[in-house]
Design a protein around this motif. Sequence first.
Motif, mmCIF file in Angstrom:
data_model
loop_
_atom_site.group_PDB
_atom_site.id
_atom_site.type_symbol
_atom_site.label_atom_id
_atom_site.label_comp_id
_atom_site.label_asym_id
_atom_site.label_seq_id
_atom_site.Cartn_x
_atom_site.Cartn_y
_atom_site.Cartn_z
ATOM 1 N N THR A 291 -17.203 11.192 -9.501
ATOM 2 C CA THR A 291 -18.459 10.571 -9.073
ATOM 3 C C THR A 291 -19.522 11.568 -8.637
ATOM 4 N N GLY A 292 -19.138 12.828 -8.432
ATOM 5 C CA GLY A 292 -20.091 13.821 -7.941
ATOM 6 C C GLY A 292 -20.470 13.597 -6.483
ATOM 7 N N SER A 293 -19.620 12.913 -5.747
ATOM 8 C CA SER A 293 -19.883 12.606 -4.341
ATOM 9 C C SER A 293 -19.601 13.815 -3.453
ATOM 10 N N PRO A 294 -20.245 13.854 -2.277
ATOM 11 C CA PRO A 294 -19.965 14.947 -1.331
ATOM 12 C C PRO A 294 -18.587 14.790 -0.709
ATOM 13 N N ASP A 295 -18.021 15.889 -0.249
ATOM 14 C CA ASP A 295 -16.688 15.909 0.338
ATOM 15 C C ASP A 295 -16.799 15.879 1.860
ATOM 16 N N PHE A 296 -16.565 14.724 2.473
ATOM 17 C CA PHE A 296 -16.700 14.565 3.916
ATOM 18 C C PHE A 296 -15.420 14.786 4.719
ATOM 19 N N PRO A 297 -14.254 14.346 4.253
ATOM 20 C CA PRO A 297 -13.049 14.448 5.088
ATOM 21 C C PRO A 297 -12.668 15.895 5.387
ATOM 22 N N PRO A 298 -12.036 16.130 6.542
ATOM 23 C CA PRO A 298 -11.556 17.480 6.846
ATOM 24 C C PRO A 298 -10.493 17.897 5.830
ATOM 25 N N ALA A 299 -10.514 19.155 5.423
ATOM 26 C CA ALA A 299 -9.591 19.655 4.403
ATOM 27 C C ALA A 299 -8.133 19.476 4.814
ATOM 28 N N SER A 300 -7.843 19.610 6.096
ATOM 29 C CA SER A 300 -6.462 19.480 6.579
ATOM 30 C C SER A 300 -6.023 18.020 6.645
ATOM 31 N N GLY A 301 -6.990 17.108 6.647
ATOM 32 C CA GLY A 301 -6.688 15.693 6.801
ATOM 33 C C GLY A 301 -6.641 15.274 8.258
ATOM 34 N N ARG A 302 -6.677 16.240 9.168
ATOM 35 C CA ARG A 302 -6.604 15.945 10.603
ATOM 36 C C ARG A 302 -8.010 15.705 11.147
ATOM 37 N N CYS A 303 -8.203 14.527 11.741
ATOM 38 C CA CYS A 303 -9.499 14.157 12.309
ATOM 39 C C CYS A 303 -9.831 15.071 13.481
ATOM 40 N N TRP A 304 -11.029 15.636 13.483
ATOM 41 C CA TRP A 304 -11.417 16.521 14.571
ATOM 42 C C TRP A 304 -11.742 15.742 15.842
ATOM 43 N N ASN A 305 -11.880 14.419 15.735
ATOM 44 C CA ASN A 305 -12.187 13.604 16.915
ATOM 45 C C ASN A 305 -10.910 13.126 17.625
ATOM 46 N N ASN B 132 -3.874 12.482 11.516
ATOM 47 C CA ASN B 132 -4.094 12.710 10.094
ATOM 48 C C ASN B 132 -4.646 11.424 9.480
ATOM 49 N N ILE B 133 -5.813 11.508 8.862
ATOM 50 C CA ILE B 133 -6.474 10.312 8.320
ATOM 51 C C ILE B 133 -5.707 9.715 7.154
ATOM 52 N N TYR B 134 -4.824 10.495 6.545
ATOM 53 C CA TYR B 134 -4.073 10.028 5.391
ATOM 54 C C TYR B 134 -2.721 9.417 5.757
ATOM 55 N N GLU B 135 -2.379 9.416 7.033
ATOM 56 C CA GLU B 135 -1.115 8.829 7.469
ATOM 57 C C GLU B 135 -1.326 7.399 7.943
ATOM 58 N N THR C 2 -15.492 8.500 4.280
ATOM 59 C CA THR C 2 -16.615 8.987 5.082
ATOM 60 C C THR C 2 -16.314 9.043 6.573
ATOM 61 N N GLY C 3 -15.090 8.676 6.953
ATOM 62 C CA GLY C 3 -14.756 8.701 8.370
ATOM 63 C C GLY C 3 -13.281 8.490 8.607
ATOM 64 N N CYS C 4 -12.922 8.524 9.865
ATOM 65 C CA CYS C 4 -11.524 8.358 10.270
ATOM 66 C C CYS C 4 -11.174 6.879 10.358
ATOM 67 N N PRO C 5 -10.107 6.459 9.690
ATOM 68 C CA PRO C 5 -9.707 5.059 9.755
ATOM 69 C C PRO C 5 -9.046 4.698 11.095
ATOM 70 N N PRO D 93 0.828 -1.212 0.000
ATOM 71 C CA PRO D 93 0.000 0.000 0.000
ATOM 72 C C PRO D 93 0.861 1.259 0.000
ATOM 73 N N LYS D 94 0.375 2.298 -0.655
ATOM 74 C CA LYS D 94 1.128 3.542 -0.748
ATOM 75 C C LYS D 94 0.449 4.622 0.092
ATOM 76 N N TYR D 95 1.219 5.229 1.001
ATOM 77 C CA TYR D 95 0.740 6.302 1.862
ATOM 78 C C TYR D 95 1.541 7.560 1.563
ATOM 79 N N ASP D 96 1.046 8.388 0.658
ATOM 80 C CA ASP D 96 1.673 9.664 0.332
ATOM 81 C C ASP D 96 0.560 10.701 0.441
ATOM 82 N N ILE D 97 0.628 11.543 1.450
ATOM 83 C CA ILE D 97 -0.477 12.432 1.775
ATOM 84 C C ILE D 97 -0.932 13.286 0.597
ATOM 85 N N SER D 98 -0.010 13.921 -0.114
ATOM 86 C CA SER D 98 -0.416 14.780 -1.233
ATOM 87 C C SER D 98 -1.070 13.966 -2.344
#
Length: 89
Positions: free
Chosen positions: A20-34, A38-41, A78-81, A2-7
């Motif tokens: 897909t025209g899907s809604p944008d749920f993740p935080p723009a910064s990538g940092r989970c507010w809960n 960072n959800i992308y790390e 749709t959520g924090c992993p 698996p590849k984990y490169d934030i950008s």
Amino acid sequence: MPKYDISEIIRAQKEYLERTGSPDFPPASGRCWNCGLNIYEQHYWQIENGIKVRVSTEKEARLITGITVEKAGSELVTGCPHCNRSYCD
């Protein structure tokens, strides 16, 4: 592997949303507010007495969480992993 490169992950998710025209749920910064992670790390975990505990290396880990480039390009985030908090409720 698996590849984990934030950008690249952020770019892949934006392309998926546009395609897909899907809604944008993740935080723009990538940092989970809960949980604040960072959800992308990639993060490594052990399970101790039924509770997830972060560890520092993949070798120690029983569980690895994070969003890969491949997942971001093919699924709606749709959520924090890490803490499993939903961003769409």
